[in-house]
Design a protein around this motif. Structure first.
Motif, PDB file in Angstrom:
ATOM      1  N   UNK A 738      -1.946   0.198  -4.036  1.00 49.51           N
ATOM      2  CA  UNK A 738      -1.947  -0.425  -2.710  1.00 49.51           C
ATOM      3  C   UNK A 738      -1.486   0.598  -1.680  1.00 49.51           C
ATOM      4  N   UNK A 739      -2.112   0.597  -0.518  1.00 50.15           N
ATOM      5  CA  UNK A 739      -1.670   1.402   0.621  1.00 50.15           C
ATOM      6  C   UNK A 739      -1.398   0.454   1.770  1.00 50.15           C
ATOM      7  N   UNK A 740      -0.169   0.411   2.229  1.00 46.39           N
ATOM      8  CA  UNK A 740       0.260  -0.520   3.295  1.00 46.39           C
ATOM      9  C   UNK A 740      -0.126  -1.946   2.941  1.00 46.39           C
ATOM     10  N   UNK A 763       2.990   3.241   3.345  1.00 48.59           N
ATOM     11  CA  UNK A 763       3.704   2.796   2.154  1.00 48.59           C
ATOM     12  C   UNK A 763       2.717   2.703   1.003  1.00 48.59           C
ATOM     13  N   UNK A 764       3.001   3.417  -0.062  1.00 43.28           N
ATOM     14  CA  UNK A 764       2.142   3.386  -1.249  1.00 43.28           C
ATOM     15  C   UNK A 764       2.869   2.598  -2.331  1.00 43.28           C
ATOM     16  N   UNK A 776       6.499   4.256  -2.571  1.00 38.39           N
ATOM     17  CA  UNK A 776       6.724   5.582  -1.995  1.00 38.39           C
ATOM     18  C   UNK A 776       6.241   5.606  -0.558  1.00 38.39           C
ATOM     19  N   UNK A 777       7.038   6.162   0.336  1.00 36.22           N
ATOM     20  CA  UNK A 777       6.627   6.359   1.724  1.00 36.22           C
ATOM     21  C   UNK A 777       6.143   7.801   1.913  1.00 36.22           C
ATOM     22  N   UNK A 778       5.051   7.940   2.665  1.00 36.93           N
ATOM     23  CA  UNK A 778       4.559   9.271   3.032  1.00 36.93           C
ATOM     24  C   UNK A 778       4.154   9.257   4.504  1.00 36.93           C
TER      25      UNK A 778
END
Length: 782
Positions: A738-740, A763-764, A776-778
Motif C-alpha cells: 500500500x502507498x498512502x 507512507x508505505x 515506512x515513511x519516505x
C-alpha cells in the motif's frame, strides 16, 4: 694599640683601598656573555639533530662547558703559549707589543692573552685604546681568580668569531667540516684555531693561501713541540681546507621547531634515536614521492617507546615545499579521526561486560534519525563477529554498537584518554563520533595506544597490578622522568583482559593484496594495528603497537583537500609497516589470566553457550564477560526425520519427531547473512499437513525510514521507478503493498515492488496473509 693608631692615621688610604678592593671584587659581571644563542637539539646520545639560528642572525651555539683536547692544544699554541702560567696578562708580550706600536706610530700588535681576548669578546664594541687595554687586564686578572683555565678556554671557544655569521667552535665545526668538534682532526682543529685571529680568511675562494700557511705553521709548531708525530704532521698537511660552509643538520626540523617554542636559545638533549629518525625520514620521503603524484603532499610519523613513553622518532611533515606547508608540524594538529577510535569502543564494551570478542553484531541497512552510516564497500554482512567488525573496520556495526553502549558512556572513556581536541559535548558529535565526527591528533592517539600496551605490560610484569598514571603524557626531553604513579589492584580505565582481547582482534587485520610494501613486510611480526579514513578522503591514519613500540602515521593534505585513494589502508599503512621494519621484533603480549576465565562459547553466535547450542568451544574471556546473555539465536525446533520440515504431534508420531537446536537470525540479518554464508540453513517450513503456525517476522530492506529519495531520469527523460524491498521469514507468504493507504499490488516469494510516486512525503505499508504489518515513511524529492 699601634694597629689602631695606624688605622686612624691612614684611614682615608685604607678606605680608598677597601673601595678599590670591593670594586675589583665586583667589577666582573656574573654572566660574561648575554648574546642570543641558537636553539640546538641533540639525540639521546647527544648527536646533533638540528639547530635554529639565533635571533640576531648568528650561528652561535649555547655555551659548551667542555672543549676538545685537540682544539684546546691548538688554540693555546697559536694564541697564548704561556696561558697556563700567567695570571691573566703576559707582561713580556705587552711590553713587546707596546714597544712595536710606539716605534711604528700605530697599533699593530695587541699582546693579549686568551683571557684578555675573552674579556674583549664580552665587551664587544669597545675601541682598542690603551685605556681599554688597562681595563681588559684588570678584568682578566679578576676572571683568572674566579674561574679555572679550562672554563676560560670554554668561554673563548664558545664566543670567538669564525667568519661570516659563525660564532663559537661548535657552530664552526659543523659549518666548515660538517661534524662535531670532538671529531675534528689535527688539521681541522688547527684551521679553526687560526681563524678567530683573522676570520675573513675562511670565505670560499679568498685568501686560501694565507689560511693554508697559517694552519701549516701551527702544525709545524705542534710537531716541534712533540705534540704530534711526523706521520700525523705529514697527513695533516695533505688535508684540504674547507671550501664552503655546510648547511647544519636538519634531521628533526619539526621537533626543533617545537622545542624552540619553550626553550629557545638552549641546547636540549632529546630522546630521539638519530639512526631511527634518519631511516624513518627516508621512508617518509620515499612514500611522499609516490603520494605527491596523486597530489597528496603531507604526512607525519611518530615512534614511541611503550615502556619509557619516550619519543624515538618525530617527523612532523614530508619534505614538500612552502606552497604545501612543509613547515607545519602535523603531529599535534587536530584532524578528523575516521575509524581510529573504534578499538576504544570495542575495549570499553568488553570492559563493561556488554560484549564478547566474537559475539555477532548486526550489519544491516540502518538509519538513526537522519543519519544513515554505510560500510566502505557499500555491502552488508547481515551479522558479523564483533572482532571481525573491528578488524575489517565495518562502519554500520560500529555505529550500532555505539548506540547500544551509549554515546555518553563512550564519550566518558574518550575524555579519560585525555584527547585534548575533544572540545564539545557528546551530543555535538552524535553517533558519527565513532566514524570520524570528532577530531584528534597523532600525538594523543599514539599516547592512548601506548597507554593500552603499557597497561598490559605492567599488569603482566607486576603480579597483576595496575599503575595509577598509565595515561601519562609522552616526552621527547631526555631530562624528563616519566611517573607512572602508584601500583594498585584497581584498573586505570580498561582492564587488562579487555585490552588483550582488543589487541588480539587488531592483530588479525587483513593486509591487502597488491604490489605495495605489503609483500616486503615480515609476517612474523605480530602487531596490533588499525587504520582510519575521514569523510571526504581528507585524512588517512594507521597506528600500530607491540609490547615495545607504538608507531603512528597520518597522511593527507595540510589544507584539508581530499583526494581519491587517500585511505588509511592504502596511503598510511604501507608507511606504518615500513617503519616497523626498522624496529626490533617484539614478543606478543602475555595473556592476563588473572583477569580472564574459561567459558563455553557458542561457535556460531559468539555468545555464551546456551544448553541447546549445537557447536561449542571453550575460550578465555574477560571476567566482566560473564555478565553477557546466553546465545539468543539458537532455538529448539521439532522436525521430521529428514530435517526438511517442522512438525508437531498433529501430523507426526511423537517417536518420529526429532528435536533439533537451530541457528536462526532475525529476517533482516538473515537476508544479508546468507549471501555471505552459503551454509546458513534457514528455519524449515511447517509441513502442510500440520496444524499451527510458527512465528513470522518481516522487515523493510529498502527504503530506510524517513529517507529522502531522488528518482533519476533516463536519457529519454523518463523517471526511474522506486523499487521497494522487504525480508520475510516465510518468503512463500503473500505480501500486500500500500502507498498512502492505496492498494498497489501483492508479491509472493520475491518481495520486491516497483512504484512511481509523486514528489512529496508518502507512507508505505506492507501486510502479509497472517496479519503482520510494517510501515515506512519516505520523501520523494524533485
Amino acid at each position: 694599640m699601634k694597629l689602631i693608631n695606624h688605622i686612624k692615621k691612614h684611614k682615608i688610604k685604607l678606605a680608598v683601598l677597601a673601595v678599590l678592593l670591593i670594586a675589583y671584587g665586583f667589577c666582573l659581571p656574573k654572566q660574561l656573555f648575554k648574546d642570543p644563542t641558537a636553539t640546538v637539539i641533540t639525540s639521546k646520545n647527544n648527536q646533533l639533530l638540528g639547530a635554529q639560528i639565533a635571533s640576531d642572525g648568528q650561528w652561535r651555539f649555547p655555551h659548551n662547558d667542555s672543549i676538545p683536547q685537540k682544539f684546546s692544544t691548538c688554540i693555546v699554541q697559536f694564541e697564548d703559549a704561556y696561558f697556563y702560567k700567567h695570571p691573566g696578562f703576559n707582561p713580556i708580550s705587552i711590553f713587546k707589543a707596546l714597544k712595536g706600536n710606539l716605534s711604528s706610530g700605530e697599533v699593530k700588535r695587541g699582546g693579549s692573552t686568551l683571557t684578555q681576548q675573552v674579556i674583549r669578546l664580552s665587551r664587544k664594541g669597545k675601541s682598542r685604546t690603551y685605556f681599554e687595554k688597562i681595563k681588559e687586564i684588570i678584568l682578566a686578572t679578576r676572571l683568572e681568580l674566579r674561574d679555572s683555565k679550562e672554563a676560560i678556554l670554554t668561554y673563548y671557544a664558545s664566543n670567538a668569531p669564525f667568519g661570516g655569521n659563525v660564532v663559537g667552535l661548535d657552530a664552526a665545526a659543523w659549518r666548515y667540516f660538517n661534524r662535531d668538534a670532538s671529531q675534528l682532526s689535527w688539521a681541522e682543529s688547527a684551521t679553526l684555531a687560526v681563524l678567530p685571529n683573522a676570520p675573513s680568511l675562511i670565505y670560499p675562494g679568498k685568501n686560501q693561501e694565507r689560511l693554508l700557511n697559517k694552519r701549516n705553521r701551527l702544525l709545524e709548531k705542534l710537531l716541534d713541540n712533540d705534540i704530534i708525530d711526523s706521520l700525523t704532521y705529514d697527513l695533516s698537511l695533505a688535508e684540504e681546507l674547507p671550501q664552503k660552509p655546510y648547511p647544519l643538520p636538519q634531521i628533526a626540523p619539526h621537533l626543533l621547531q617545537k622545542v624552540a617554542l619553550n626553550q629557545r636559545g638552549e641546547r636540549v638533549q632529546t630522546t630521539i634515536d638519530k639512526r631511527l629518525q634518519e631511516q624513518a625520514n627516508r621512508v617518509v620521503e620515499n612514500h611522499y614521492n609516490l603520494l605527491k603524484q596523486n597530489e597528496i603532499h603531507n604526512a607525519a610519523v611518530m615512534v614511541m617507546d611503550v615502556r619509557t613513553r619516550k619519543v624515538l622518532a618525530y617527523i612532523g611533515n614530508t619534505p614538500t615545499d612552502n606552497a604545501h606547508q612543509k613547515d607545519v608540524d602535523v603531529i599535534d594538529k587536530p584532524r578528523s579521526t575516521g575509524s581510529i577510535l573504534k578499538p576504544f569502543l570495542y575495549a570499553a564494551m568488553l570492559d563493561q561486560g556488554e560484549l564478547l570478542p566474537n559475539m555477532l553484531v548486526a550489519d544491516v541497512p540502518s538509519q538513526f534519525g537522519s543519519y544513515s552510516p554505510e560500510n566502505y564497500n557499500k555491502e552488508f554482512d547481515g551479522a558479523v563477529p564483533a572482532s571481525h567488525a573491528l578488524s575489517r573496520s565495518l562502519n554500520v556495526p560500529a555505529v550500532r554498537m555505539l548506540q547500544q553502549f551509549g554515546l555518553d558512556r563512550f564519550y566518558h572513556y574518550l575524555k579519560a584518554l585525555k584527547l585534548k581536541d575533544l572540545n564539545y559535548n557528546a551530543n555535538h558529535y552524535g553517533l558519527s563520533l565513532i566514524l570520524g565526527g570528532a577530531e584528534s591528533n597523532l600525538w594523543d592517539l599514539c599516547k592512548s595506544y601506548g597507554a593500552l600496551s603499557s597497561t598490559l605490560n605492567h599488569y603482566s610484569e607486576n603480579s597483576s597490578e595496575y599503575y595509577s598514571n598509565e595515561f601519562v603524557e609522552p616526552s621527547f626531553l631526555a631530562s624528563e622522568k616519566i611517573d607512572f604513579g602508584k601500583k594498585s589492584a584497581d584498573k586505570t580505565l580498561f582492564d587488562a583482559a579487555s585490552i588483550y582481547l582488543t589487541f588480539e582482534s587488531l592483530k588479525e587485520v587483513n593486509r591487502p593484496n597488491g604490489n605495495e610494501s605489503w609483500e616486503f613486510f615480515d609476517d612474523s611480526k605480530q602487531i596490533a594495528w588499525k587504520t582510519g579514513t575521514s569523510f571526504g578522503f581528507r585524512d588517512a591514519w594507521a597506528i600500530g603497537t607491540t609490547k615495545d613500540y607504538v608507531v603512528g602515521v597520518w597522511v593527507g593534505n595540510a589544507d584539508g583537500e581530499g583526494r581519491p585513494g587517500l585511505v588509511g589502508v592504502q596511503a598510511a599503512a604501507p608507511i606504518l609497516f615500513d617503519v616497523f621494519d626498522l624496529l626490533p621484533n617484539s614478543d606478543w603480549f602475555s595473556k592476563p589470566y588473572d583477569e580472564m576465565q574459561e567459558v563455553a562459547i557458542c561457535t556460531k553466535s559468539g555468545y555464551r553457550a546456551s544448553p541447546i547450542c549445537d557447536e561449542i568451544v571453550t575460550k578465555h574471556v574477560q571476567l566482566s564477560g560473564l555478565k553477557t546473555q546466553a546465545c539468543p539465536y539458537h532455538i529448539l525446533v521439532h522436525v521430521d526425520k529428514t530435517l526438511s520440515f517442522q512438525v508437531n504431534s498433529s501430523c507426526e508420531n511423537l517417536g518420529d519427531i526429532k528435536h533439533e537446536a537451530w541457528f536462526v537470525l532475525p529476517p533482516l540479518m538473515a537476508y544479508y547473512y546468507k549471501t555471505k554464508n552459503p551454509f546458513y540453513k534457514a528455519l524449515p517450513k511447517l509441513r502442510m499437513d500440520c496444524m499451527g503456525e510458527t512465528s513470522v517476522v518481516m522487515d523493510f530492506i529498502y527504503p530506510k525510514n524517513s529517507n529522502t529519495i531522488f528518482l533519476p531520469k533516463d536519457f529519454d527523460g523518463r523517471t526511474n521507478e522506486l523499487v521497494l524491498k522487504i525480508a520475510h521469514s516465510k518468503p512463500e507468504t503473500t505480501v500486500y503493498w500500500y502507498v498512502d493507504d492505496e492498494y498497489m499490488g501483492s508479491t509472493t516469494a520475491i518481495h520486491e515492488f516497483a512504484i512511481l510516486p509523486k514528489p512529496g512525503k508518502h507512507l508505505i505499508t506492507v501486510v502479509d496473509d497472517l496479519g503482520n504489518e510494517r510501515k515506512r515513511y519516505v520523501t520523494i524529492s524533485e
